[in-house]
Design a protein around this motif. Structure first.
Motif, PDB file in Angstrom:
ATOM      1  N   ILE A 416      31.481  45.615  29.471  1.00 55.68           N
ATOM      2  CA  ILE A 416      31.549  45.141  30.864  1.00 55.68           C
ATOM      3  C   ILE A 416      32.970  45.230  31.395  1.00 55.68           C
ATOM      4  O   ILE A 416      33.214  45.708  32.511  1.00 55.68           O
ATOM      5  CB  ILE A 416      31.015  43.706  30.983  1.00 55.68           C
ATOM      6  N   TYR A 417      33.952  44.808  30.598  1.00 56.84           N
ATOM      7  CA  TYR A 417      35.332  44.836  31.078  1.00 56.84           C
ATOM      8  C   TYR A 417      35.828  46.268  31.257  1.00 56.84           C
ATOM      9  O   TYR A 417      36.608  46.552  32.182  1.00 56.84           O
ATOM     10  CB  TYR A 417      36.247  44.067  30.132  1.00 56.84           C
ATOM     11  N   ALA A 418      35.400  47.173  30.394  1.00 60.22           N
ATOM     12  CA  ALA A 418      35.780  48.576  30.576  1.00 60.22           C
ATOM     13  C   ALA A 418      35.208  49.112  31.881  1.00 60.22           C
ATOM     14  O   ALA A 418      35.884  49.857  32.613  1.00 60.22           O
ATOM     15  CB  ALA A 418      35.291  49.406  29.388  1.00 60.22           C
ATOM     16  N   MET A 419      33.979  48.728  32.201  1.00 65.81           N
ATOM     17  CA  MET A 419      33.380  49.156  33.470  1.00 65.81           C
ATOM     18  C   MET A 419      34.160  48.588  34.649  1.00 65.81           C
ATOM     19  O   MET A 419      34.488  49.296  35.603  1.00 65.81           O
ATOM     20  CB  MET A 419      31.916  48.697  33.529  1.00 65.81           C
ATOM     21  N   VAL A 420      34.474  47.299  34.573  1.00 65.16           N
ATOM     22  CA  VAL A 420      35.212  46.648  35.658  1.00 65.16           C
ATOM     23  C   VAL A 420      36.562  47.321  35.873  1.00 65.16           C
ATOM     24  O   VAL A 420      36.940  47.681  37.001  1.00 65.16           O
ATOM     25  CB  VAL A 420      35.416  45.154  35.352  1.00 65.16           C
ATOM     26  N   MET A 421      37.313  47.498  34.805  1.00 61.26           N
ATOM     27  CA  MET A 421      38.690  47.967  34.915  1.00 61.26           C
ATOM     28  C   MET A 421      38.780  49.478  35.144  1.00 61.26           C
ATOM     29  O   MET A 421      39.520  49.937  36.011  1.00 61.26           O
ATOM     30  CB  MET A 421      39.465  47.587  33.641  1.00 61.26           C
ATOM     31  N   ASP A 422      38.037  50.225  34.356  1.00 60.21           N
ATOM     32  CA  ASP A 422      38.191  51.684  34.372  1.00 60.21           C
ATOM     33  C   ASP A 422      37.360  52.358  35.458  1.00 60.21           C
ATOM     34  O   ASP A 422      37.808  53.333  36.068  1.00 60.21           O
ATOM     35  CB  ASP A 422      37.812  52.264  33.008  1.00 60.21           C
ATOM     36  N   ASP A 423      36.153  51.854  35.681  1.00 56.96           N
ATOM     37  CA  ASP A 423      35.246  52.528  36.620  1.00 56.96           C
ATOM     38  C   ASP A 423      35.330  51.984  38.042  1.00 56.96           C
ATOM     39  O   ASP A 423      35.051  52.713  38.996  1.00 56.96           O
ATOM     40  CB  ASP A 423      33.795  52.421  36.128  1.00 56.96           C
ATOM     41  N   TYR A 424      35.700  50.702  38.166  1.00 57.39           N
ATOM     42  CA  TYR A 424      35.643  50.085  39.494  1.00 57.39           C
ATOM     43  C   TYR A 424      36.981  49.536  39.977  1.00 57.39           C
ATOM     44  O   TYR A 424      37.043  48.922  41.045  1.00 57.39           O
ATOM     45  CB  TYR A 424      34.574  48.983  39.506  1.00 57.39           C
ATOM     46  N   GLY A 425      38.047  49.749  39.232  1.00 61.32           N
ATOM     47  CA  GLY A 425      39.363  49.310  39.688  1.00 61.32           C
ATOM     48  C   GLY A 425      39.455  47.826  39.915  1.00 61.32           C
ATOM     49  O   GLY A 425      40.093  47.364  40.873  1.00 61.32           O
ATOM     50  N   GLY A 426      38.834  47.036  39.031  1.00 62.20           N
ATOM     51  CA  GLY A 426      38.734  45.594  39.232  1.00 62.20           C
ATOM     52  C   GLY A 426      39.608  44.782  38.295  1.00 62.20           C
ATOM     53  O   GLY A 426      40.568  45.282  37.701  1.00 62.20           O
ATOM     54  N   SER A 427      39.258  43.516  38.157  1.00 64.92           N
ATOM     55  CA  SER A 427      39.988  42.569  37.315  1.00 64.92           C
ATOM     56  C   SER A 427      39.019  41.871  36.372  1.00 64.92           C
ATOM     57  O   SER A 427      37.928  41.473  36.787  1.00 64.92           O
ATOM     58  CB  SER A 427      40.692  41.513  38.177  1.00 64.92           C
ATOM     59  N   TYR A 428      39.430  41.710  35.117  1.00 65.33           N
ATOM     60  CA  TYR A 428      38.599  41.013  34.133  1.00 65.33           C
ATOM     61  C   TYR A 428      38.702  39.499  34.269  1.00 65.33           C
ATOM     62  O   TYR A 428      37.977  38.758  33.608  1.00 65.33           O
ATOM     63  CB  TYR A 428      38.974  41.428  32.707  1.00 65.33           C
ATOM     64  N   SER A 429      39.625  39.011  35.111  1.00 61.73           N
ATOM     65  CA  SER A 429      39.729  37.565  35.340  1.00 61.73           C
ATOM     66  C   SER A 429      40.057  37.330  36.804  1.00 61.73           C
ATOM     67  O   SER A 429      41.216  37.358  37.208  1.00 61.73           O
ATOM     68  CB  SER A 429      40.806  36.938  34.455  1.00 61.73           C
ATOM     69  N   ALA A 430      39.019  37.082  37.591  1.00 65.13           N
ATOM     70  CA  ALA A 430      39.199  36.950  39.036  1.00 65.13           C
ATOM     71  C   ALA A 430      39.879  35.640  39.405  1.00 65.13           C
ATOM     72  O   ALA A 430      40.754  35.619  40.265  1.00 65.13           O
ATOM     73  CB  ALA A 430      37.853  37.060  39.741  1.00 65.13           C
ATOM     74  N   GLU A 431      39.474  34.536  38.773  1.00 61.86           N
ATOM     75  CA  GLU A 431      40.067  33.251  39.159  1.00 61.86           C
ATOM     76  C   GLU A 431      40.169  32.242  38.031  1.00 61.86           C
ATOM     77  O   GLU A 431      40.558  31.109  38.266  1.00 61.86           O
ATOM     78  CB  GLU A 431      39.294  32.640  40.337  1.00 61.86           C
ATOM     79  N   HIS A 432      39.866  32.624  36.797  1.00 59.85           N
ATOM     80  CA  HIS A 432      39.964  31.678  35.696  1.00 59.85           C
ATOM     81  C   HIS A 432      41.271  31.812  34.927  1.00 59.85           C
ATOM     82  O   HIS A 432      41.548  31.013  34.041  1.00 59.85           O
ATOM     83  CB  HIS A 432      38.791  31.845  34.735  1.00 59.85           C
ATOM     84  N   GLY A 433      42.063  32.832  35.234  1.00 58.58           N
ATOM     85  CA  GLY A 433      43.335  33.004  34.563  1.00 58.58           C
ATOM     86  C   GLY A 433      43.194  33.672  33.206  1.00 58.58           C
ATOM     87  O   GLY A 433      42.169  34.258  32.870  1.00 58.58           O
ATOM     88  N   VAL A 434      44.266  33.570  32.421  1.00 52.75           N
ATOM     89  CA  VAL A 434      44.312  34.170  31.087  1.00 52.75           C
ATOM     90  C   VAL A 434      44.571  33.069  30.073  1.00 52.75           C
ATOM     91  O   VAL A 434      45.422  32.208  30.277  1.00 52.75           O
ATOM     92  CB  VAL A 434      45.409  35.241  30.996  1.00 52.75           C
ATOM     93  N   GLY A 435      43.807  33.106  28.986  1.00 59.60           N
ATOM     94  CA  GLY A 435      43.980  32.137  27.912  1.00 59.60           C
ATOM     95  C   GLY A 435      43.643  32.793  26.592  1.00 59.60           C
ATOM     96  O   GLY A 435      43.362  33.999  26.537  1.00 59.60           O
ATOM     97  N   PRO A 436      43.649  32.041  25.512  1.00 60.88           N
ATOM     98  CA  PRO A 436      43.299  32.615  24.212  1.00 60.88           C
ATOM     99  C   PRO A 436      41.947  33.329  24.214  1.00 60.88           C
ATOM    100  O   PRO A 436      41.749  34.282  23.458  1.00 60.88           O
ATOM    101  CB  PRO A 436      43.275  31.381  23.293  1.00 60.88           C
ATOM    102  N   HIS A 437      41.035  32.885  25.081  1.00 61.12           N
ATOM    103  CA  HIS A 437      39.714  33.500  25.120  1.00 61.12           C
ATOM    104  C   HIS A 437      39.756  34.946  25.587  1.00 61.12           C
ATOM    105  O   HIS A 437      38.964  35.778  25.128  1.00 61.12           O
ATOM    106  CB  HIS A 437      38.780  32.687  26.030  1.00 61.12           C
ATOM    107  N   ASN A 438      40.661  35.291  26.501  1.00 59.67           N
ATOM    108  CA  ASN A 438      40.674  36.657  27.028  1.00 59.67           C
ATOM    109  C   ASN A 438      42.039  37.342  26.933  1.00 59.67           C
ATOM    110  O   ASN A 438      42.270  38.361  27.582  1.00 59.67           O
ATOM    111  CB  ASN A 438      40.170  36.688  28.479  1.00 59.67           C
ATOM    112  N   ILE A 439      42.946  36.811  26.100  1.00 64.94           N
ATOM    113  CA  ILE A 439      44.280  37.402  25.979  1.00 64.94           C
ATOM    114  C   ILE A 439      44.209  38.829  25.448  1.00 64.94           C
ATOM    115  O   ILE A 439      45.063  39.671  25.761  1.00 64.94           O
ATOM    116  CB  ILE A 439      45.187  36.527  25.080  1.00 64.94           C
ATOM    117  N   THR A 440      43.191  39.139  24.654  1.00 65.86           N
ATOM    118  CA  THR A 440      43.030  40.502  24.132  1.00 65.86           C
ATOM    119  C   THR A 440      42.989  41.517  25.261  1.00 65.86           C
ATOM    120  O   THR A 440      43.558  42.617  25.150  1.00 65.86           O
ATOM    121  CB  THR A 440      41.743  40.602  23.301  1.00 65.86           C
TER     122      THR A 440
END
Length: 473
Positions: A416-440
């Motif tokens: 899903i994140y590859a689709m968001v970032m690579d195919d649709y020019g989007g963001s994997y974190s719209a409003e929840h920020g970055v934390g240990p859960h998605n730092i990768t």
């Protein structure tokens, strides 16, 4: 970790915050478990009640190499406010930093301590006819909202927290305990780089946010709400553009609700009803809200009448059905979706955004991906169409026929994140920020240059990386 023993760390910090300001043992449980992700073990929990105490804690921890994890109401969804499993981190809760809430009605601003919650802030603003219109499904603290740069359902009208932040106060780890005041209660101040924005969306890294000055808004005197069924995916954006042309000055929300999302809420929240009954919930609907600060007496405009006329004009062009209903009831449906989704099974949540012109195409493609590659999972998607955000929640249902599997969830996230970032020019974190859960994903998608700059900024204010649970370098 400091060379001090645990008992020595506890004793040193207790001397600063006093017995009421330090928690141990079972009393720490609520601070160690995140709202969705993040289950750790704290060395202790500190609850300072003044700026002076925060400064002293920062100095002591810097001197002894003890790591702090700032925490507000702990409502974040990426694990940024919870300790890791080491038992070596101290949680610094801002829950007792709540002595200041100074409202300037004429300036339409409020200076407020970081530990005051959104609900309490709005309760204090209400007698003055004002509000802080960040509309969320949780009740975070002011400091937490700044750290995550929250947006919510009315972002299209009022902007996110960043757009409403006039000034910020933070306590640094370098120089230890120094207070940094950034900005004033001004809407115009071009006297140098606007440093407060370095800490907005920082997920609690680098500094302890202690106070803010916020722009607040006049409470609406009237509103109008409708839940409409578009004739097609293409009609969704046509309808949004038409609304912005005709009623853009009043448009406050344009929320998309999938049929699965509505049905999950209707089936599992006892006081909800299907607004389309006796017909079933449609495959997709849009919650539209208009707001105005003036009454009809002064504006000559009744918003509900204006919305009704607009919808009549749009019938058959972009709309095939509509419910002109009680706004409270329709918003209750919208805000109950998360509860309904949790009742179905274990949510695998995606807080993503793409250019709004591509949002409906993304949702179609993402649903198709899940159906083709993960057919045992159930999509419950909803979100903020007007700003390109969507909560693309995938549910591992109780009746999925196979047990929850972390490797499968990781594979889904990667796809899903590859689709968001690579195919649709989007963001994997719209409003929840970055934390240990998605730092990768930060490390995967942020450029080396951006990461080097982020590390350089952190090295200036927290060179030992003692504050926060996220390393942006």
């Amino acid at each position: 970790m400091s060379k001090l023993t645990v008992d020595e760390v506890v004793a040193g910090l207790r001397d600063i915050v006093g017995p009421r300001g330090l928690l141990l043992g079972d009393d720490m449980a609520a601070y160690e478990q995140g709202a969705r992700y993040g289950q750790g073990r704290a060395l202790c929990v500190l609850r300072p009640d003044s700026l002076t105490q925060v400064q002293a804690v920062a100095r002591w921890c810097a001197e002894h190499g003890v790591k702090l994890v700032p925490q507000g109401a702990n409502t974040g969804l990426v694990g940024a406010s919870t300790p890791d499993a080491s038992g070596n981190q101290v949680v610094l809760s801002t829950s007792r930093l709540r002595g200041v809430c100074e409202i300037d009605v004429e300036n339409r601003s409020v200076r407020v301590d970081a530990g005051i919650t959104l609900q309490e802030l709005n309760e204090r603003l209400e007698p003055h006819g004002l509000w802080f219109p960040i509309d969320l499904g949780a009740n975070p603290t002011v400091g937490g909202m700044i750290a995550a740069n929250t947006g919510g359902t009315r972002l299209i009208r009022y902007g996110d927290v960043r757009h409403n932040l006039l000034a910020l106060q933070a306590v640094l780890l370098e120089p230890p305990g120094e207070v940094l005041e950034m900005g004033r209660a001004l809407r115009k101040d071009n006297t140098g780089p606007d440093l407060k924005h370095l800490f907005v969306g920082s997920s609690g890294a680098s500094a302890i946010l202690t106070q803010a000055t916020l722009e607040v808004h006049v409470r609406p005197a009237q509103s109008a709400t409708a839940l409409v069924v578009p004739t097609s995916d293409a009609a969704v954006l046509q309808l949004l553009l038409a609304l912005e042309r005709e009623l853009g000055d009043f448009l406050s929300a344009f929320e998309g609700l999938s049929g699965h999302a509505m049905q999950a809420a209707i089936d599992h929240v006892p006081d909800l009803r299907n607004p389309f009954a006796p017909e079933p919930a449609p495959d997709f609907a849009i919650l539209i809200e208009l707001e105005a600060s003036g009454t009809r007496t002064y504006t000559g405009l009744d918003l509900q009448e204006a919305l009704n006329l607009f919808l009549q004009d749009q019938f058959e062009q972009t709309i095939e059905n509509a419910v002109i209903g009680n706004g409270r009831e329709l918003w209750h449906l919208r805000h109950s979706i998360s509860e309904g989704a949790r009742a179905l099974g274990q949510p695998i949540a995606f807080d993503v955004s793409v250019p709004r012109s591509r949002l409906m195409a993304f949702c179609r493609a993402a649903r198709a991906l899940v159906a083709a590659e993960f057919p045992f999972l159930h999509v419950v998607d909803f979100g903020h169409i007007a700003d390109g955000g969507v909560h693309f929640n995938v549910i591992w249902r109780h009746d999925a026929g196979r047990p929850y599997d972390a490797a499968t969830v990781q594979a889904l996230r990667d796809r899903i994140y590859a689709m968001v970032m690579d195919d649709y020019g989007g963001s994997y974190s719209a409003e929840h920020g970055v934390g240990p859960h998605n730092i990768t994903y930060y490390r995967r998608y942020a450029s080396p240059t951006a990461r080097r700059l982020a590390r350089g900024l952190r090295d200036l204010v927290d060179p030992k990386q003692l504050c926060g649970s996220v390393d942006f370098g």
